[in-house]
Design a protein around this motif. Structure first.
Motif, PDB file in Angstrom:
ATOM      1  N   GLN A 182     -21.972   3.506   6.359  1.00  0.00           N
ATOM      2  CA  GLN A 182     -21.691   3.495   7.798  1.00  0.00           C
ATOM      3  C   GLN A 182     -21.905   2.128   8.430  1.00  0.00           C
ATOM      4  O   GLN A 182     -22.884   1.439   8.127  1.00  0.00           O
ATOM      5  N   VAL A 183     -20.994   1.758   9.298  1.00  0.00           N
ATOM      6  CA  VAL A 183     -21.096   0.515  10.051  1.00  0.00           C
ATOM      7  C   VAL A 183     -20.696   0.782  11.496  1.00  0.00           C
ATOM      8  O   VAL A 183     -19.871   1.650  11.761  1.00  0.00           O
ATOM      9  N   THR A 184     -21.262   0.038  12.411  1.00  0.00           N
ATOM     10  CA  THR A 184     -20.935   0.223  13.812  1.00  0.00           C
ATOM     11  C   THR A 184     -19.567  -0.369  14.140  1.00  0.00           C
ATOM     12  O   THR A 184     -18.711   0.296  14.708  1.00  0.00           O
ATOM     13  N   MET A 185     -19.384  -1.611  13.761  1.00  0.00           N
ATOM     14  CA  MET A 185     -18.149  -2.311  14.109  1.00  0.00           C
ATOM     15  C   MET A 185     -17.312  -2.583  12.863  1.00  0.00           C
ATOM     16  O   MET A 185     -17.843  -2.911  11.814  1.00  0.00           O
ATOM     17  N   MET A 186     -16.021  -2.463  13.039  1.00  0.00           N
ATOM     18  CA  MET A 186     -15.090  -2.934  12.017  1.00  0.00           C
ATOM     19  C   MET A 186     -14.145  -3.913  12.696  1.00  0.00           C
ATOM     20  O   MET A 186     -13.762  -3.727  13.846  1.00  0.00           O
ATOM     21  N   THR A 189     -11.615  -5.511  17.558  1.00  0.00           N
ATOM     22  CA  THR A 189     -12.867  -4.972  17.053  1.00  0.00           C
ATOM     23  C   THR A 189     -12.867  -3.470  17.314  1.00  0.00           C
ATOM     24  O   THR A 189     -12.610  -3.046  18.458  1.00  0.00           O
ATOM     25  N   ALA A 190     -13.166  -2.682  16.286  1.00  0.00           N
ATOM     26  CA  ALA A 190     -13.108  -1.227  16.400  1.00  0.00           C
ATOM     27  C   ALA A 190     -14.504  -0.633  16.329  1.00  0.00           C
ATOM     28  O   ALA A 190     -15.215  -0.811  15.341  1.00  0.00           O
ATOM     29  N   ASN A 191     -14.855   0.072  17.382  1.00  0.00           N
ATOM     30  CA  ASN A 191     -16.154   0.732  17.479  1.00  0.00           C
ATOM     31  C   ASN A 191     -15.916   2.236  17.481  1.00  0.00           C
ATOM     32  O   ASN A 191     -15.031   2.723  18.192  1.00  0.00           O
ATOM     33  N   GLN A 192     -16.675   2.950  16.684  1.00  0.00           N
ATOM     34  CA  GLN A 192     -16.475   4.376  16.583  1.00  0.00           C
ATOM     35  C   GLN A 192     -16.749   5.059  17.918  1.00  0.00           C
ATOM     36  O   GLN A 192     -17.770   4.799  18.559  1.00  0.00           O
ATOM     37  N   GLY A 193     -15.819   5.907  18.339  1.00  0.00           N
ATOM     38  CA  GLY A 193     -16.014   6.671  19.556  1.00  0.00           C
ATOM     39  C   GLY A 193     -15.529   6.002  20.816  1.00  0.00           C
ATOM     40  O   GLY A 193     -15.662   6.582  21.907  1.00  0.00           O
ATOM     41  N   SER A 194     -14.995   4.811  20.709  1.00  0.00           N
ATOM     42  CA  SER A 194     -14.470   4.153  21.908  1.00  0.00           C
ATOM     43  C   SER A 194     -13.198   3.397  21.555  1.00  0.00           C
ATOM     44  O   SER A 194     -12.880   3.205  20.378  1.00  0.00           O
ATOM     45  N   GLU A 195     -12.497   2.995  22.581  1.00  0.00           N
ATOM     46  CA  GLU A 195     -11.248   2.275  22.356  1.00  0.00           C
ATOM     47  C   GLU A 195     -11.544   0.888  21.788  1.00  0.00           C
ATOM     48  O   GLU A 195     -12.538   0.254  22.148  1.00  0.00           O
ATOM     49  N   ALA A 196     -10.667   0.418  20.933  1.00  0.00           N
ATOM     50  CA  ALA A 196     -10.851  -0.899  20.324  1.00  0.00           C
ATOM     51  C   ALA A 196     -10.757  -1.994  21.376  1.00  0.00           C
ATOM     52  O   ALA A 196     -10.090  -1.838  22.408  1.00  0.00           O
ATOM     53  N   THR A 197     -11.418  -3.098  21.109  1.00  0.00           N
ATOM     54  CA  THR A 197     -11.379  -4.262  21.986  1.00  0.00           C
ATOM     55  C   THR A 197     -10.458  -5.297  21.374  1.00  0.00           C
ATOM     56  O   THR A 197     -10.721  -5.774  20.263  1.00  0.00           O
ATOM     57  N   TYR A 198      -9.406  -5.666  22.094  1.00  0.00           N
ATOM     58  CA  TYR A 198      -8.373  -6.560  21.581  1.00  0.00           C
ATOM     59  C   TYR A 198      -8.601  -7.990  22.055  1.00  0.00           C
ATOM     60  O   TYR A 198      -9.011  -8.225  23.195  1.00  0.00           O
ATOM     61  N   GLU A 199      -8.285  -8.931  21.158  1.00  0.00           N
ATOM     62  CA  GLU A 199      -8.347 -10.343  21.492  1.00  0.00           C
ATOM     63  C   GLU A 199      -7.102 -10.729  22.295  1.00  0.00           C
ATOM     64  O   GLU A 199      -6.082 -10.023  22.291  1.00  0.00           O
ATOM     65  N   SER A 215      -7.320   3.136  15.085  1.00  0.00           N
ATOM     66  CA  SER A 215      -8.135   4.342  15.147  1.00  0.00           C
ATOM     67  C   SER A 215      -9.458   4.098  14.444  1.00  0.00           C
ATOM     68  O   SER A 215      -9.545   3.291  13.503  1.00  0.00           O
ATOM     69  N   ARG A 216     -10.491   4.773  14.898  1.00  0.00           N
ATOM     70  CA  ARG A 216     -11.819   4.663  14.280  1.00  0.00           C
ATOM     71  C   ARG A 216     -12.466   6.042  14.380  1.00  0.00           C
ATOM     72  O   ARG A 216     -13.344   6.276  15.190  1.00  0.00           O
ATOM     73  N   PRO A 217     -12.035   6.971  13.537  1.00  0.00           N
ATOM     74  CA  PRO A 217     -12.491   8.356  13.668  1.00  0.00           C
ATOM     75  C   PRO A 217     -13.937   8.586  13.261  1.00  0.00           C
ATOM     76  O   PRO A 217     -14.543   9.566  13.698  1.00  0.00           O
ATOM     77  N   ASN A 267     -22.542  -6.741  15.088  1.00  0.00           N
ATOM     78  CA  ASN A 267     -21.376  -6.448  15.913  1.00  0.00           C
ATOM     79  C   ASN A 267     -20.646  -7.698  16.371  1.00  0.00           C
ATOM     80  O   ASN A 267     -19.754  -7.628  17.222  1.00  0.00           O
ATOM     81  N   SER A 268     -21.019  -8.821  15.815  1.00  0.00           N
ATOM     82  CA  SER A 268     -20.444 -10.080  16.246  1.00  0.00           C
ATOM     83  C   SER A 268     -19.377 -10.552  15.264  1.00  0.00           C
ATOM     84  O   SER A 268     -19.590 -10.556  14.058  1.00  0.00           O
TER      85      SER A 268
END
Lengths: 113, 115
Positions: A28-32, A48-58, A69-71, B100-101
């Motif tokens: 398990q990892v928080t961020m992908m 950046t993909a965080n589980q349970g929330s929308e990804a953050t785009y550059e 998706s990050r199920p 997370n960085s």
């Protein structure tokens, strides 16, 4: 360390179609992180993909073009939508452990014809 | 925002010789990591060496060592006894502490080792 399985390893796609790339981590990892590497270029972060929330785009990348998706905490997908030849690149997923180095999947070499 | 600069697009070295790859970076923070990654034609990203910013001692991994100059924001990689298998693209990268960085990469340098 982290073992990341990414697939497909390569694909040739018709313009206007979509491709979904999968990334599975061995724990398990928080961020992908999803990167794009255009031919002969460096790695550029897409999102950046965080589980349970929308990804953050550059800047320069949008959700409609690169939906993510990050199920759960071990899996993520990146879709390249409505592809054009300019999308021909290597796409890599990545994670960091304990704030040290990043580990990468094997990469997906995408060619759009 | 942090930036990473690799100004040499390519270099060539004779087998068994020593080569140094240059990298500079810019940040206003104090806690970070610096990395050198190798990418052979297989496209797999392989960690070569890492340096924690709070450590004054330069990192060393077998034939690979770095010259970390924090005040000058310089981070060069020295490859000793170059081998044919060292032929690859090398990327300098910067990352803040914290899982997370993201990492920020330089443009990369193509290194060719001549037999």
């Amino acid at each position: 360390s982290a073992v990341i399985s990414q697939k497909p390893s390569r694909d040739i796609c018709q313009r206007g179609t979509s491709l979904t790339i999968q990334c599975q981590v061995d724990s398990q990892v928080t961020m992908m992180f999803w990167y794009r590497q255009q031919p002969g270029q460096s790695l550029t972060l897409i999102a950046t993909a965080n589980q349970g929330s929308e990804a953050t785009y550059e800047s320069g990348f949008v959700i409609d073009k690169f939906p993510i998706s990050r199920p759960n905490l071990t899996f993520s997908t990146l879709t390249v939508s409505n592809m054009s030849p300019e999308d021909s690149s290597i796409y890599l997923c990545s994670v960091r452990r304990a704030g040290t180095e990043a580990f990468f999947g094997q990469g997906t070499r995408l060619t759009v014809v | 925002a942090q930036t990473v600069t690799q100004s040499q697009p390519e270099m060539s070295v004779q087998e068994a010789e020593t080569v140094t790859l240059s990298c500079t970076y810019d940040t206003s923070e104090n806690n970070y990591y610096l990395f050198w990654y190798k990418q052979p034609p297989s496209r797999q990203m392989i960690l070569v060496i890492r340096q924690e910013a709070y450590k004054q001692q330069n990192a060393t991994e077998n034939r690979f060592s770095v010259n970390f100059q924090k005040a000058a924001k310089s981070f060069s990689l020295k490859i000793s006894d170059s081998q044919l298998g060292d032929t690859a693209m090398y990327f300098c990268a910067f990352g803040y502490t914290g899982a997370n960085s993201k990492l920020t990469f330089g443009k990369g340098i193509t290194l060719s080792v001549r037999p």
